[in-house]
Design an enzyme around this catalytic site. Structure first.
Site, PDB file in Angstrom:
ATOM      1  N   TYR A   2     -40.326  70.996  63.082  1.00 41.43           N
ATOM      2  CA  TYR A   2     -39.051  71.605  63.482  1.00 41.43           C
ATOM      3  C   TYR A   2     -39.181  73.120  63.558  1.00 41.43           C
ATOM      4  CZ  TYR A   2     -34.251  73.322  63.134  1.00 41.43           C
ATOM      5  OH  TYR A   2     -33.079  74.012  63.337  1.00 41.43           O
ATOM      6  N   ASP A  11     -29.565  67.542  79.889  1.00 38.47           N
ATOM      7  CA  ASP A  11     -30.417  67.007  78.835  1.00 38.47           C
ATOM      8  C   ASP A  11     -31.552  67.988  78.556  1.00 38.47           C
ATOM      9  OD1 ASP A  11     -32.037  65.564  77.139  1.00 38.47           O
ATOM     10  OD2 ASP A  11     -31.848  63.690  78.270  1.00 38.47           O
ATOM     11  N   TRP A  65     -28.457  76.795  56.883  1.00 43.12           N
ATOM     12  CA  TRP A  65     -27.546  75.989  56.067  1.00 43.12           C
ATOM     13  C   TRP A  65     -26.151  75.920  56.683  1.00 43.12           C
ATOM     14  CZ3 TRP A  65     -28.508  76.541  50.091  1.00 43.12           C
ATOM     15  CH2 TRP A  65     -29.884  76.476  49.825  1.00 43.12           C
ATOM     16  N   LYS A  77     -39.041  75.445  66.993  1.00 46.19           N
ATOM     17  CA  LYS A  77     -38.018  76.479  67.137  1.00 46.19           C
ATOM     18  C   LYS A  77     -38.669  77.849  67.356  1.00 46.19           C
ATOM     19  CE  LYS A  77     -34.076  76.272  66.767  1.00 46.19           C
ATOM     20  NZ  LYS A  77     -33.036  76.142  67.830  1.00 46.19           N
TER      21      LYS A  77
END
Length: 280
Positions: free
Chosen positions: A120, A31, A145, A124
């Site tokens: 997000y 996890d 994408w 990242k």
């Protein structure tokens, strides 16, 4: 043995096809909300390389779950990278065009200044920085994408909507390069091999060609599916979301071609194949 974090995501699913002998860890086995467990898995299994194809990717939900997104996208990759550094093995990590602010119309180069617009992208970017800080041999591969016949993606959404609607309004001021998950998977494996052969890594971009708007991508999707859907272009301002999206997601992939011989994939043939699979 290559160890892959992720099992059900788009790229991880494709990796299972192209690298059946790799070991894939699902969320129940490792996890990412427990970075120490991820590092422990690497230390216990002692792979020859690691690919991190897992992430918190719910862009809008991240705006209200920043702590969880930070652990999964920021802390966990750092823990993986430290374990890889300790074992002297390479890491290939997938990142995103969302680390940029999407300004201008020029394709983003790997060394360009970052400026994520939302949680997000920030988390990242934090993952990228954590990996670099460990000094492990790595390639951070920013892509955009992503589409395939698996998981959740724009192509599947368009096909689902077209089953009940013959006209759609789609954003046409966000421009990027749709990228087939299968091509990303194959590139990850080539990068692992190159790193194992002693080639230097770094941060690179990998996205499909040519650049297109979401409206244009939708039209190509319906053409491939032979569905008569009217697509009207709208500005991002008419499609409000919790998280801001970059308008310019063009990625300059020339350094990946120069250093590893990996060129930009043409997305139209891949789209045709994906649509065929989904309709079948």
């Amino acid at each position: 043995m290559i160890l892959v974090f992720g099992k059900t995501g788009q790229v991880a699913t494709e990796l299972q096809t192209h690298a059946p002998k790799a070991r894939f860890l699902s969320r129940t086995e490792a996890d990412l909300s427990d970075p120490a467990a991820c590092a422990a898995a690497i230390e216990a299994l002692k792979p020859t390389a690691v690919i991190n194809a897992a992430a918190y990717t719910a862009v809008d939900a991240a705006e209200t779950e920043e702590r969880l997104a930070q652990v999964i996208n920021g802390n966990a990759p750092g823990a993986m990278a430290q374990a890889c550094a300790d074992l002297g093995i390479p890491l290939v990590h997938l990142s995103t065009d969302y680390v940029f602010d999407g300004s201008g119309q020029t394709s983003w180069k790997p060394g360009d200044p970052t400026g994520p617009l939302g949680v997000y992208g920030r988390t990242k970017l934090a993952g990228e920085e954590a990996i670099r800080a460990t000094g492990c041999r790595h390639v951070i591969l920013r892509t955009s994408w992503v589409f395939s016949a698996h998981g959740s993606n724009f192509v599947k959404t368009m096909l689902r909507l077209s089953e009940s609607r013959n006209a759609l309004s789609i954003v046409d001021d966000q421009i990027g390069g749709p990228t087939p998950a299968a091509a990303i998977a194959q590139s990850c494996l080539r990068l692992v091999e190159a790193l194992q052969d002693g080639q230097r890594g770094g941060t690179y971009h990998y996205a499909g060609s040519p650049a297109v708007s979401w409206k244009g991508f939708a039209r190509e999707t319906f053409a491939a599916a032979q569905r008569d859907v009217v697509v009207r272009g709208i500005p991002t301002s008419e499609y409000p979301t919790a998280a801001r999206r970059p308008l310019n997601s063009r990625l300059d992939c020339t350094s990946l071609q120069a250093d590893f011989g990996i060129g930009m994939p043409e997305w139209k043939p891949a789209l045709t194949e994906v649509v065929k699979k989904l309709i079948a």
